[in-house]
Design a protein around this motif. Structure first.
Motif, PDB file in Angstrom:
ATOM      1  N   ASP A  43       0.789  24.247 -17.832  1.00 24.06           N
ATOM      2  CA  ASP A  43      -0.719  24.172 -18.217  1.00 24.06           C
ATOM      3  C   ASP A  43      -0.297  25.134 -20.100  1.00 24.06           C
ATOM      4  O   ASP A  43      -1.768  25.092 -20.754  1.00 24.06           O
ATOM      5  N   ASP A  46      -2.349  20.538 -23.309  1.00 24.15           N
ATOM      6  CA  ASP A  46      -4.137  20.422 -23.563  1.00 24.15           C
ATOM      7  C   ASP A  46      -4.184  18.265 -23.184  1.00 24.15           C
ATOM      8  O   ASP A  46      -4.357  18.214 -21.998  1.00 24.15           O
ATOM      9  N   ARG A  67       0.547  11.855 -13.698  1.00 22.87           N
ATOM     10  CA  ARG A  67      -0.906  11.961 -13.135  1.00 22.87           C
ATOM     11  C   ARG A  67      -0.951  12.559 -11.393  1.00 22.87           C
ATOM     12  O   ARG A  67      -1.263  13.058 -11.464  1.00 22.87           O
ATOM     13  N   HIS A  70       0.467  16.581 -12.024  1.00 24.93           N
ATOM     14  CA  HIS A  70      -0.525  17.163 -12.036  1.00 24.93           C
ATOM     15  C   HIS A  70      -1.885  16.547 -13.027  1.00 24.93           C
ATOM     16  O   HIS A  70      -2.428  15.862 -14.360  1.00 24.93           O
ATOM     17  N   ASP A  72      -4.807  16.691 -13.884  1.00 21.83           N
ATOM     18  CA  ASP A  72      -5.682  16.660 -14.516  1.00 21.83           C
ATOM     19  C   ASP A  72      -5.397  16.942 -15.420  1.00 21.83           C
ATOM     20  O   ASP A  72      -5.905  17.207 -17.129  1.00 21.83           O
ATOM     21  N   ARG A 116     -11.020  13.497 -20.250  1.00 17.34           N
ATOM     22  CA  ARG A 116     -11.287  15.545 -20.118  1.00 17.34           C
ATOM     23  C   ARG A 116     -12.048  15.912 -19.920  1.00 17.34           C
ATOM     24  O   ARG A 116     -12.413  16.450 -18.676  1.00 17.34           O
ATOM     25  N   ASP A 119     -14.446  14.466 -16.991  1.00 19.11           N
ATOM     26  CA  ASP A 119     -13.549  14.578 -15.905  1.00 19.11           C
ATOM     27  C   ASP A 119     -13.967  15.756 -15.051  1.00 19.11           C
ATOM     28  O   ASP A 119     -14.356  15.955 -14.080  1.00 19.11           O
ATOM     29  N   THR A 120     -14.078  16.521 -15.698  1.00 14.28           N
ATOM     30  CA  THR A 120     -13.986  18.216 -15.700  1.00 14.28           C
ATOM     31  C   THR A 120     -15.376  18.632 -15.295  1.00 14.28           C
ATOM     32  O   THR A 120     -15.665  19.570 -14.777  1.00 14.28           O
TER      33      THR A 120
END
Length: 124
Positions: A43, A46, A67, A70, A72, A116, A119-120
Motif C-alpha cells: 500500500d 501507487d 497481479r 496485489h 489492485d 487504475r 478500474d476502481t
C-alpha cells in the motif's frame, strides 16, 4: 512508486526523472528485491515501474506475481528489447519502450493512473 531496474545507470536516470515529475520512488535492483519491498507493505506504492529484461526473474514474470498478490496495484513495464515482448507478449501490462524521455514517462504514468482510477470506479 516502486522502481525496478537492474542497470544502475538506467535506475539513476529513471529515479531522477521520476523525482522531477514529483514522484517519490523506492528503488529495487531486481524482481526479488521488489517483491520483498512489496511484502513490507504494497500500500506504500501507487504503481510498480519495472524493466522487463533482468537477471533472475523477468519483469514480466514479476508483474504476474504482483497481479496475483496485489491485483489492485498497477504494474508498468519498460524495455528496450521489443523482440522479447513480441515472443512473450506484455501480459496485458502497460509497456513503455526504451529509451524514453521525461515527457513520455509522464504521459505513460498518467495513463496507468487513469486506468487504475477507471478500474476502481464503482458503476452507477
Amino acid at each position: 512508486m516502486l522502481l525496478v531496474e537492474d542497470n544502475a545507470d538506467v535506475g539513476l536516470f529513471a529515479t531522477a526523472t521520476l523525482a522531477e515529475l514529483g514522484y517519490s520512488t523506492v528503488y529495487a535492483e531486481n524482481a526479488d528485491a521488489a517483491l520483498r519491498e512489496l511484502d513490507k507493505g504494497a500500500d506504500r506504492f501507487d504503481v510498480v515501474f519495472s524493466d522487463v529484461v533482468m537477471p533472475g526473474m523477468s519483469g514480466l514474470d514479476m508483474a504476474k506475481v504482483i497481479r496475483e498478490r496485489h491485483p489492485d496495484l498497477p504494474v508498468a513495464l519498460t524495455s528496450g528489447y521489443s523482440h522479447v515482448l513480441a515472443e512473450k507478449g506484455s501480459g496485458r501490462f502497460e509497456l513503455l519502450h526504451k529509451p524514453y524521455s521525461m515527457e513520455q514517462v509522464s504521459r505513460f504514468l498518467r495513463k496507468v493512473a487513469r486506468q487504475r482510477m477507471n478500474d476502481t470506479v464503482e458503476p452507477v
